[in-house]
Design an enzyme around this catalytic site. Structure first.
Site, short mmCIF file in Angstrom:
data_model
loop_
_atom_site.label_atom_id
_atom_site.label_comp_id
_atom_site.label_asym_id
_atom_site.label_seq_id
_atom_site.Cartn_x
_atom_site.Cartn_y
_atom_site.Cartn_z
N GLU A 1 -30.26 8.76 12.95
CA GLU A 1 -29.04 7.96 13.56
C GLU A 1 -29.12 8.33 15.15
OE1 GLU A 1 -25.32 9.61 12.05
OE2 GLU A 1 -26.03 9.15 10.02
N GLU B 1 -27.02 15.23 6.92
CA GLU B 1 -25.92 16.49 7.69
C GLU B 1 -25.32 17.08 6.66
OE1 GLU B 1 -23.49 14.36 10.50
OE2 GLU B 1 -25.30 13.32 11.69
N ARG C 1 -31.54 1.93 6.50
CA ARG C 1 -31.09 3.07 6.22
C ARG C 1 -29.79 3.07 5.66
NH1 ARG C 1 -28.44 7.92 8.60
NH2 ARG C 1 -28.55 9.46 7.04
N TYR D 1 -26.65 12.99 18.63
CA TYR D 1 -25.72 12.30 19.65
C TYR D 1 -25.51 13.15 20.82
CZ TYR D 1 -24.77 9.55 15.53
OH TYR D 1 -24.79 8.79 14.66
N HIS E 1 -24.42 10.64 1.45
CA HIS E 1 -23.57 10.65 2.64
C HIS E 1 -22.25 10.89 2.46
CE1 HIS E 1 -24.41 8.86 6.91
NE2 HIS E 1 -23.33 9.29 7.01
N ASN F 1 -30.51 13.39 13.30
CA ASN F 1 -29.72 12.61 13.96
C ASN F 1 -29.11 13.35 15.45
OD1 ASN F 1 -29.49 11.07 11.64
ND2 ASN F 1 -27.48 11.75 10.75
C1 FCB Z 1 -22.78 11.12 11.89
C2 FCB Z 1 -22.69 10.49 10.63
C3 FCB Z 1 -22.19 9.08 10.57
C4 FCB Z 1 -21.46 8.62 11.84
C5 FCB Z 1 -21.98 9.05 13.01
C6 FCB Z 1 -21.03 8.60 13.99
O1 FCB Z 1 -22.40 12.52 11.98
O2 FCB Z 1 -23.61 11.10 9.98
O3 FCB Z 1 -21.94 8.79 9.26
O4 FCB Z 1 -20.14 8.96 11.22
O5 FCB Z 1 -22.10 10.72 12.90
#
Ligand code: FCB
Length: 471
Positions: free
Chosen positions: A372, A174, A85, A303, A129, A301
């Site tokens: 992600e 995002e 990707r 985190y 992006h 994505n």
């Molecule tokens: C996300 C982004 C990616 C990277 C990660 C850590 O929000 O999409 O580009 O910076 O965080």
């Protein structure tokens, strides 16, 4: 590290054909900001503005992937990855964001795609992006509707030129971060602090996704989706109170629903605060229908989650923060027992399980990809010349386990892309935060696969989660 920990019913194995990949983004890795006719993007401008990025770092060189893509593709092949990707830089394709394509920019991506194809790695290409052509920003950027139309044109001509080589298209990465960090708080490009522009940006980005999806389909694209950042909202300590429930609904609408609901259901969430919603005058007849295009997949994505509890916003305790939902008696907090990365982000694999199951319930049958997931760590090359990033190995192990459990619990997860293939330019943090499974020595551009790369490669090859060292 090679044994498979799958239990009798295969809980830690993944379905056949599961797509394993790694993610990057153009501005974060390519460098070569004015090569072959490329125009400036908002991130070129922003990073060159003093005080905007830590240490004055810019993406001028980054990982130099514009020149080293062959080496990077070979690396992915050596790890056994099935898909890459990456993102396409709009100002390489249309230097000013409109008009005829810049053939030399397209040639770069065609060469990259050929290289991927020759190694049997499927291309998952993100069209946006965050690197908007600066000329479009000068005309108002995403705060103006015309940018959505321009994006659809860019999508059409990119698909016409490269579509035969791209397996999967992602329109936007995002959009929430673009609106919030780019236009509301200003810590990302273009660095605006304008709540009205931010709300307009939300709508125009969503519209651009709908229009681009139509354009991609007309160009014959087989698989089209969008990538949203998702933030499961978790409530504790007094859950069940009216205030907390209201806080949960509003927080979820702000962090997730504002994008998920228009894309999946063609409506803005009822619980979103008015200030975040686009003015009614911006929403033309038919816009929400355009935004709700049938999708082939949804990229997520993940985190960290958001935690809420009862508390006093005017008297915050340690690890508490003012709550974005602004409900009296509710605060956001960082649970003491969860590890935090050096970005300050909580490590909570169960949040991944929660959000995958939740989104699958909202969109039954729609394939999901984790586009992600990963962590920053204080990586260094040890005297043996290796990078032994055990925190990242543990992080990946735990999150993959959560993903496998989510599949068992009904999530329609079709693939997983680790963030990131390479250490790279981490936006406002510059090169201080390393997310790669491959270490990059930015002085020499030498790449060193970290322990996490070896671990991940084992997962990919086994299509299952191998035992952690020592377990
Ligand atoms: C996300 C982004 C990616 C990277 C990660 C850590 O929000 O999409 O580009 O910076 O965080």
């Amino acid at each position: 590290m090679t044994g498979t920990a799958a239990d009798a019913d295969g809980a830690l194995g993944f379905p056949e054909g599961f797509i394993w990949g790694a993610s990057t983004a153009a501005y974060q890795i390519e460098g070569a900001p004015d090569a072959d006719g490329k125009g400036p993007s908002v991130w070129d401008t922003f990073s060159h503005t003093p005080g905007k990025v830590r240490g004055g770092d810019t993406g001028d060189i980054a990982c130099d992937s514009y020149h080293r893509y062959r080496e990077d593709v070979a690396l992915m092949a050596s790890l056994g990855l099935k898909s890459y990707r990456f993102s396409i830089s709009w100002p390489r394709v249309q230097p000013g964001g409109r008009g005829a394509a810049n053939q030399r920019g397209l040639d770069y991506y065609r060469a990259l795609l050929d290289e991927l194809a020759s190694h049997g790695i499927a291309a998952t290409a993100t069209l946006y992006h965050w690197d908007l052509p600066q000329e479009l920003q000068d005309e108002g950027g995403w705060a103006v509707r015309d940018t959505a139309e321009r994006f659809a044109e860019y999508a059409a001509l990119t698909a016409a030129a490269l579509g035969d080589r791209v397996t999967r298209w992602i329109t936007l990465n995002e959009p929430q971060v673009v609106a919030n960090n780019g236009y509301r708080t200003g810590d990302h490009a273009p660095g605006l602090r304008d709540a009205v522009a931010a709300a307009a940006t939300t709508h125009h980005l969503l519209l651009s996704h709908g229009l681009a999806t139509q354009a991609l389909r007309s160009a014959g694209a087989a698989e089209v989706g969008i990538t949203l950042d998702v933030h499961p909202v978790r409530v504790s300590g007094g859950a069940g109170s009216d205030a907390l429930e209201r806080g949960r609904l509003i927080t979820d609408a702000m962090a997730n629903g504002l994008y998920l609901e228009p894309v999946l259901h063609g409506r803005y969430p009822v619980h979103a605060p008015e200030a975040m919603l686009p003015a009614a005058s911006l929403i033309a007849d038919g816009d929400l229908e355009t935004i709700r295009q049938p999708l082939d997949f949804l990229g997520l994505n993940y985190y960290s989650p958001i935690f809420l509890r009862a508390g006093e916003p005017s008297d915050l305790r340690r690890n508490e923060n003012y709550a974005r939902c602004q409900v009296p008696g509710v605060v956001e907090y960082l649970p003491e027992d969860l590890e935090r990365t050096n970005m300050g982000w909580l490590v909570d694999p169960s949040g991944l399980h929660q959000i995958l199951v939740q989104v699958s319930e909202q969109a039954p049958g729609l394939p999901l990809y984790v586009t992600e997931n990963g962590r920053a760590a204080e990586d260094y090359v040890n005297p043996e010349g290796a990078v032994d990033d055990l925190e990242r190995v543990r992080y990946l192990h735990a999150h993959l386990e959560a993903a496998a459990r989510a599949i068992k619990d009904g999530a329609n997860l079709a693939g997983y892309f680790v963030w990131s293939l390479l250490d790279n330019f981490e936006w406002g943090w510059g090169y201080q935060k390393r997310f790669g499974i491959v270490f990059v020595d930015f002085g020499t551009q030498r790449r060193i696969p970290k322990s996490s790369a070896h671990f991940y490669s084992g997962v990919v090859r086994a299509n299952a989660i191998p035992l952690l060292p020592g377990s």
